[in-house]
Design a protein around this motif. Structure first.
Motif, PDB file in Angstrom:
ATOM      1  N   ASN A 126       0.807  -1.221   0.000  1.00  7.13           N
ATOM      2  CA  ASN A 126       0.000   0.000   0.000  1.00  7.13           C
ATOM      3  C   ASN A 126       0.847   1.281   0.000  1.00  7.13           C
ATOM      4  O   ASN A 126       0.424   2.317   0.499  1.00  7.13           O
ATOM      5  N   GLN A 127       2.020   1.184  -0.575  1.00  8.33           N
ATOM      6  CA  GLN A 127       2.897   2.351  -0.668  1.00  8.33           C
ATOM      7  C   GLN A 127       3.353   2.515  -2.113  1.00  8.33           C
ATOM      8  O   GLN A 127       3.710   1.548  -2.771  1.00  8.33           O
ATOM      9  N   PHE A 128       3.330   3.757  -2.598  1.00  9.05           N
ATOM     10  CA  PHE A 128       3.697   4.029  -3.979  1.00  9.05           C
ATOM     11  C   PHE A 128       5.200   4.239  -4.105  1.00  9.05           C
ATOM     12  O   PHE A 128       5.835   4.869  -3.257  1.00  9.05           O
ATOM     13  N   ALA A 129       5.759   3.717  -5.189  1.00  8.60           N
ATOM     14  CA  ALA A 129       7.162   3.952  -5.535  1.00  8.60           C
ATOM     15  C   ALA A 129       7.219   4.467  -6.959  1.00  8.60           C
ATOM     16  O   ALA A 129       6.394   4.105  -7.805  1.00  8.60           O
ATOM     17  N   VAL A 130       8.198   5.320  -7.227  1.00  2.00           N
ATOM     18  CA  VAL A 130       8.306   5.935  -8.541  1.00  2.00           C
ATOM     19  C   VAL A 130       9.774   6.248  -8.820  1.00  2.00           C
ATOM     20  O   VAL A 130      10.558   6.489  -7.901  1.00  2.00           O
ATOM     21  N   GLN A 131      10.129   6.216 -10.093  1.00  5.80           N
ATOM     22  CA  GLN A 131      11.468   6.659 -10.489  1.00  5.80           C
ATOM     23  C   GLN A 131      11.410   8.160 -10.745  1.00  5.80           C
ATOM     24  O   GLN A 131      10.746   8.599 -11.680  1.00  5.80           O
ATOM     25  N   PRO A 132      12.096   8.957  -9.921  1.00  2.00           N
ATOM     26  CA  PRO A 132      12.019  10.411 -10.030  1.00  2.00           C
ATOM     27  C   PRO A 132      13.095  10.948 -10.978  1.00  2.00           C
ATOM     28  O   PRO A 132      13.941  10.173 -11.466  1.00  2.00           O
ATOM     29  N   PRO A 133      13.107  12.241 -11.225  1.00  2.14           N
ATOM     30  CA  PRO A 133      14.194  12.833 -11.997  1.00  2.14           C
ATOM     31  C   PRO A 133      15.557  12.546 -11.356  1.00  2.14           C
ATOM     32  O   PRO A 133      15.665  12.369 -10.138  1.00  2.14           O
ATOM     33  N   LEU A 134      16.578  12.536 -12.184  1.00  2.00           N
ATOM     34  CA  LEU A 134      17.911  12.126 -11.745  1.00  2.00           C
ATOM     35  C   LEU A 134      18.432  12.980 -10.597  1.00  2.00           C
ATOM     36  O   LEU A 134      19.096  12.467  -9.684  1.00  2.00           O
ATOM     37  N   ASN A 135      18.132  14.271 -10.595  1.00  2.00           N
ATOM     38  CA  ASN A 135      18.692  15.138  -9.555  1.00  2.00           C
ATOM     39  C   ASN A 135      18.191  14.762  -8.155  1.00  2.00           C
ATOM     40  O   ASN A 135      18.900  14.957  -7.163  1.00  2.00           O
ATOM     41  N   ILE A 136      16.999  14.200  -8.059  1.00  2.00           N
ATOM     42  CA  ILE A 136      16.480  13.761  -6.761  1.00  2.00           C
ATOM     43  C   ILE A 136      17.233  12.527  -6.283  1.00  2.00           C
ATOM     44  O   ILE A 136      17.639  12.436  -5.116  1.00  2.00           O
ATOM     45  N   LEU A 137      17.473  11.571  -7.185  1.00  2.00           N
ATOM     46  CA  LEU A 137      18.236  10.379  -6.821  1.00  2.00           C
ATOM     47  C   LEU A 137      19.672  10.729  -6.447  1.00  2.00           C
ATOM     48  O   LEU A 137      20.247  10.144  -5.517  1.00  2.00           O
ATOM     49  N   GLN A 138      20.248  11.681  -7.140  1.00  2.00           N
ATOM     50  CA  GLN A 138      21.626  12.076  -6.869  1.00  2.00           C
ATOM     51  C   GLN A 138      21.786  12.690  -5.483  1.00  2.00           C
ATOM     52  O   GLN A 138      22.878  12.687  -4.915  1.00  2.00           O
ATOM     53  N   ASN A 139      20.699  13.196  -4.937  1.00  2.00           N
ATOM     54  CA  ASN A 139      20.741  13.857  -3.640  1.00  2.00           C
ATOM     55  C   ASN A 139      20.559  12.893  -2.470  1.00  2.00           C
ATOM     56  O   ASN A 139      20.861  13.237  -1.330  1.00  2.00           O
ATOM     57  N   VAL A 140      20.089  11.678  -2.739  1.00  2.00           N
ATOM     58  CA  VAL A 140      19.824  10.706  -1.667  1.00  2.00           C
ATOM     59  C   VAL A 140      21.131  10.062  -1.196  1.00  2.00           C
ATOM     60  O   VAL A 140      22.020   9.767  -1.994  1.00  2.00           O
ATOM     61  N   VAL A 141      21.226   9.849   0.109  1.00  2.00           N
ATOM     62  CA  VAL A 141      22.357   9.143   0.715  1.00  2.00           C
ATOM     63  C   VAL A 141      21.814   7.936   1.468  1.00  2.00           C
ATOM     64  O   VAL A 141      20.890   8.063   2.282  1.00  2.00           O
ATOM     65  N   THR A 142      22.367   6.768   1.197  1.00  2.00           N
ATOM     66  CA  THR A 142      21.966   5.538   1.880  1.00  2.00           C
ATOM     67  C   THR A 142      22.998   5.175   2.939  1.00  2.00           C
ATOM     68  O   THR A 142      24.203   5.207   2.678  1.00  2.00           O
ATOM     69  N   VAL A 143      22.522   4.828   4.127  1.00  2.00           N
ATOM     70  CA  VAL A 143      23.382   4.335   5.202  1.00  2.00           C
ATOM     71  C   VAL A 143      22.996   2.892   5.495  1.00  2.00           C
ATOM     72  O   VAL A 143      21.824   2.591   5.705  1.00  2.00           O
ATOM     73  N   ARG A 144      23.975   2.010   5.498  1.00  2.00           N
ATOM     74  CA  ARG A 144      23.756   0.602   5.826  1.00  2.00           C
ATOM     75  C   ARG A 144      24.457   0.325   7.158  1.00  2.00           C
ATOM     76  O   ARG A 144      25.685   0.357   7.242  1.00  2.00           O
ATOM     77  N   ILE A 145      23.652   0.064   8.191  1.00  2.00           N
ATOM     78  CA  ILE A 145      24.164  -0.173   9.537  1.00  2.00           C
ATOM     79  C   ILE A 145      24.333  -1.679   9.716  1.00  2.00           C
ATOM     80  O   ILE A 145      23.363  -2.441   9.610  1.00  2.00           O
ATOM     81  N   HIS A 146      25.546  -2.111   9.997  1.00  2.00           N
ATOM     82  CA  HIS A 146      25.841  -3.540  10.050  1.00  2.00           C
ATOM     83  C   HIS A 146      25.771  -4.053  11.485  1.00  2.00           C
ATOM     84  O   HIS A 146      26.510  -3.598  12.364  1.00  2.00           O
TER      85      HIS A 146
END
Length: 236
Positions: A126-146
């Motif tokens: 029940n959650q929407f996902a979409v591929q946004p313009p490139l500049n939005i993806l370029q701004n995201v930072v992912t943190v993987r906590i081990h």
């Protein structure tokens, strides 16, 4: 080269000892207390996962956002960053589950609307996902906590450095005569930062060791007024 410079150049960086062993155990304790009967919990022989992790296990927020993590996030994203997605992955000791090379090209939003540059809509839990313009993806930072020691034998990410600088990079077009692969081994209590556009994959478990990771995506960029980040949590 500073670690932040390495992150921007290569698309990933690893920080050791961000969490003490007591802090790791505290996070795991909160996860074990969570109600796993909801649709956002996925359970199989190869994987246990919690989507919308911080919303489903809010008791873990204080333990996750310690001073070490917040200092790193502020250095990279400034003082107005927020959570936009969170997932918990538990790859069991005998898991045969693997993920081939890909980029993370979608964001989670609150509704489906017609907007220029927002394409390939999907719905999950029940959650929407979409591929946004490139500049939005370029701004995201992912943190993987081990939450476990992780290497190439129990599902450490394999990445192609600098691939995040090439826009949308289809895995089938990877030129292995030019590109190189790096295994991102991370110790328990450490973190890996990566750009979602970095090509990455994960192998099967071959050493009978568990791999538990919290994946959190951050941004400091607002979406068009017609949309909201579905999992947004303001931290600053």
């Amino acid at each position: 080269m500073k670690q932040t410079d390495s992150f921007l150049s290569n698309g990933f960086v690893i920080f050791d000892e961000i969490y003490t062993m007591d802090e790791v155990e505290n996070v795991l304790r909160q996860i074990n207390l969570a109600n796993s009967d909801k649709d956002t919990f996925r359970k199989s022989e190869d994987l246990f996962a919690i989507r919308q992790f911080l919303k489903e296990v809010p008791s873990a927020i204080d333990a996750v956002f310690n001073d070490n993590l917040k200092a790193i996030l502020s250095q990279i994203l400034g003082d107005k960053y927020f959570v936009v997605k969170s997932i918990y992955f538990d790859k069991p000791q005998t898991s045969n589950w693997y993920v081939s090379y890909h980029q993370d090209l979608t964001i989670s939003v609150d509704k489906k609307v017609s907007l220029n540059g927002f394409d390939l809509w999907t719905t999950k839990q029940n959650q929407f996902a979409v591929q946004p313009p490139l500049n939005i993806l370029q701004n995201v930072v992912t943190v993987r906590i081990h939450l476990d020691d992780t290497d190439e034998n129990n599902g450490a990410l394999r990445v192609i450095p600098k691939s995040h600088l090439k826009g949308v990079y289809r895995p089938e077009t990877i030129d292995w005569t030019f590109e190189k692969e790096v295994s991102c081994n991370v110790s328990k209590g450490g973190i890996m930062l990566m750009k979602p556009l970095l090509l990455h994959s994960s192998g099967r478990t071959t050493n009978n060791r568990q791999r538990r990771v919290i994946h959190i995506e951050f941004s400091n960029q607002e979406l068009p007024t017609e949309l909201n980040w579905a999992e947004r949590i303001n931290l600053c």
